[in-house]
Design an enzyme around this catalytic site. Structure first.
Site, PDB file in Angstrom:
ATOM      1  N   HIS A  45       0.837  -1.230   0.000  1.00 44.03           N
ATOM      2  CA  HIS A  45       0.000   0.000   0.000  1.00 44.03           C
ATOM      3  C   HIS A  45       0.861   1.267   0.000  1.00 44.03           C
ATOM      4  CE1 HIS A  45      -3.454  -2.606   1.242  1.00 44.03           C
ATOM      5  NE2 HIS A  45      -2.499  -3.229   1.912  1.00 44.03           N
ATOM      6  N   GLU A  50       9.774   8.597 -16.741  1.00 48.12           N
ATOM      7  CA  GLU A  50       8.398   9.080 -16.946  1.00 48.12           C
ATOM      8  C   GLU A  50       7.915   8.736 -18.352  1.00 48.12           C
ATOM      9  OE1 GLU A  50       7.974  13.299 -15.710  1.00 48.12           O
ATOM     10  OE2 GLU A  50       9.824  12.930 -14.610  1.00 48.12           O
ATOM     11  N   SER A  58      15.144  21.538 -15.962  1.00 56.35           N
ATOM     12  CA  SER A  58      13.934  22.310 -16.220  1.00 56.35           C
ATOM     13  C   SER A  58      14.327  23.616 -16.889  1.00 56.35           C
ATOM     14  CB  SER A  58      13.232  22.599 -14.889  1.00 56.35           C
ATOM     15  OG  SER A  58      12.431  23.754 -14.998  1.00 56.35           O
ATOM     16  N   LYS A  65      16.310  21.776 -10.740  1.00 55.02           N
ATOM     17  CA  LYS A  65      15.634  20.511 -11.047  1.00 55.02           C
ATOM     18  C   LYS A  65      16.496  19.505 -11.800  1.00 55.02           C
ATOM     19  CE  LYS A  65      11.677  19.598 -11.031  1.00 55.02           C
ATOM     20  NZ  LYS A  65      10.332  19.947 -11.446  1.00 55.02           N
TER      21      LYS A  65
END
Ligand code: ARG
Length: 457
Positions: free
Chosen positions: A156, A290, A277, A283
């Site tokens: 979970h 992704e 970024s 970043k």
């Protein structure tokens, strides 16, 4: 421009109609397979004395010239010639004269295109299998270095029980092993030759299908000519196997993304597999992971697409089936790319062992140890669970962990608890003691790694 099939027609379609029907924009990817298939076909026609040897020699010579040009990227395809088959046939005739028109004896584009697809997938599936193995090797190397790295295991997405980090990595090894097996098993069905089925009913020429199969390296030929030109199961199967593979990669990608966050910080991806970024200078984004997660969408979509194309088509060939190609090409391309990227990403990532160590030492993932300890001393497990739960609650109230709780406070809940409980609660011990077959215990991991090696070498 006259069509190769133009005899029966009084007028030609307008260019924009041809454009809609053409597949050359994408099926030119089958150029090598189409030439390979034609070479085998005409060789067989010669061996069967269906065509005279001098014609066969001329056609073979022309096809080989086209092969050289194709390899050099010198062929210019045109929409007016619809697809790869007619484009190449036209080029052959332009090159060697009307004798080139004999190539299509005893053959149809229906068995021709199916042959091309079988040839194409045979090669690409072998490549996919090779890349899966490479990735498995990388996982194995990383796992071997982290047998003793203790990490939190989750259910979970909540801390559950401490594990060896190798165990977590190896879970993906086994998923990939099954993926690989599925592709390997599917080879049996890709390795069947449709050539010789003609349009759908076979042919009046005394062809030798087994000879063609031998020339093209196929283990088998389709037993039914109608099935041969209608079957796209082998592509559906490839798309389905690829869907499972990309689903596995996508889950792994999700974990890589989570582990790369400041909140987890379990790993750091190499700069070579990360991006910055355009606005936030600090970043470092796990873009590749992704993207693989995102690309699962198109792979699943291609599977649904082909099933939908096929489901209402009567036997045998229907133009609908031209829609089998783009999804297949796209999935081949996507899966090969995703495997290569993932392999590189995992090979170069840094595993933050300190952070993993700290994580398991500041949670309640050793609670099961206490419950098991009490159960070993004869307390029914359900009661042991209750007692442990109460002690966890006490700790939460005091802002401490089980290892910080003094013995006398433990004894309030059960007299069975002795001083040896602290050794049992250590996360390393929790991992070591999970020595059941396939468990995370160090000894079991070593057995697991041996089994894994046996799958690869
Ligand atoms: N371009 C066609 C396809 O990909 C080739 C087969 C065409 N056959 C036909 N009978 N029109 O499906």
């Amino acid at each position: 421009m006259t069509k190769l099939w133009g005899g029966r027609f009084q007028k030609s379609a307008e260019a924009w109609v041809d454009e809609f029907g053409a597949s050359i924009g994408f099926d030119q990817q089958l150029v090598m397979e189409d030439l390979e298939g034609s070479i085998a076909h005409v060789t067989m026609l010669g061996a069967q004395e269906i065509l005279p040897v001098e014609d066969v020699a001329m056609i073979l010579d022309g096809l080989k010239q086209l092969q050289v040009k194709a390899e050099a990227g010198e062929l210019e395809f045109t929409v007016a010639n619809e697809d790869i088959h007619l484009n190449l046939e036209k080029m052959l005739i332009d090159l060697i004269g009307p004798v080139g028109g004999k190539l299509h004896t005893g053959r149809s584009r229906n068995d021709q295109v199916a042959t091309d697809m079988h040839l194409f997938l045979k090669k690409r599936v072998a490549e996919v299998i090779g890349l899966i193995e490479n990735f498995q090797k990388t996982l194995l190397i990383q796992a071997e270095q982290h047998v003793e790295t203790i990490a939190p295991g989750y259910t979970h997405l909540q801390r559950a029980q401490p594990i060896s980090f190798a165990h977590h990595l190896m879970a993906y090894f086994w998923m990939l092993e099954r993926d690989k097996q599925r592709y390997q098993e599917s080879m049996k069905r890709i390795d069947i030759l449709p050539l010789g089925a003609g349009a759908m009913a076979g042919t009046t020429f005394p062809i030798d299908r087994l000879k063609s199969a031998e020339l093209l390296g196929f283990a088998n030929v389709y037993a039914n000519s109608m099935d041969a030109v209608s079957d796209r199961d082998f592509i559906v199967e490839f798309l389905s196997n690829s869907s499972l593979l990309i689903a596995h990669l996508s889950r792994f990608a999700e974990e890589i993304i989570l582990w790369s966050t400041d909140e987890f910080k379990f790993i750091e991806l190499d700069d070579a597999f990360s991006t910055g970024s355009s606005i936030m200078p600090q970043k470092k984004n796990p873009d590749m992971a992704e993207l693989i997660r995102g690309k699962s969408g198109r792979v699943f979509g291609n599977l649904m697409g082909l099933l939908t194309v096929l489901k209402g088509t009567p036997l045998t060939y229907n133009k609908d089936m031209q829609e089998d190609k783009e999804g297949m090409f796209d999935t081949v391309h996507t899966v090969l790319g995703a495997l290569k990227i993932f392999d590189g990403m995992v090979a170069t990532m840094t595993i933050n062992t300190k952070r993993l160590h700290a994580a398991v030492h500041s949670d309640f993932s050793n609670a099961t140890e206490l419950a098991d300890y009490l159960a070993t001393k004869g307390m029914p497990f359900r009661e042991a669970h209750e007692v442990t739960g109460k002690l966890v609650f006490t700790c939460i109230q005091r802002g401490i962990y089980l290892l910080d709780l003094p013995l006398e406070d433990m004894k309030v809940e059960s007299e069975l608890i002795e001083a040896d409980i602290y050794e049992v609660l250590a996360p390393e011990a929790a991992v070591r003691r999970r020595n059941s077959l396939g468990g995370t215990g160090f000894e079991q991991i070593k057995i697991q790694l041996e089994k894994a090696k046996a799958c690869l070498f």
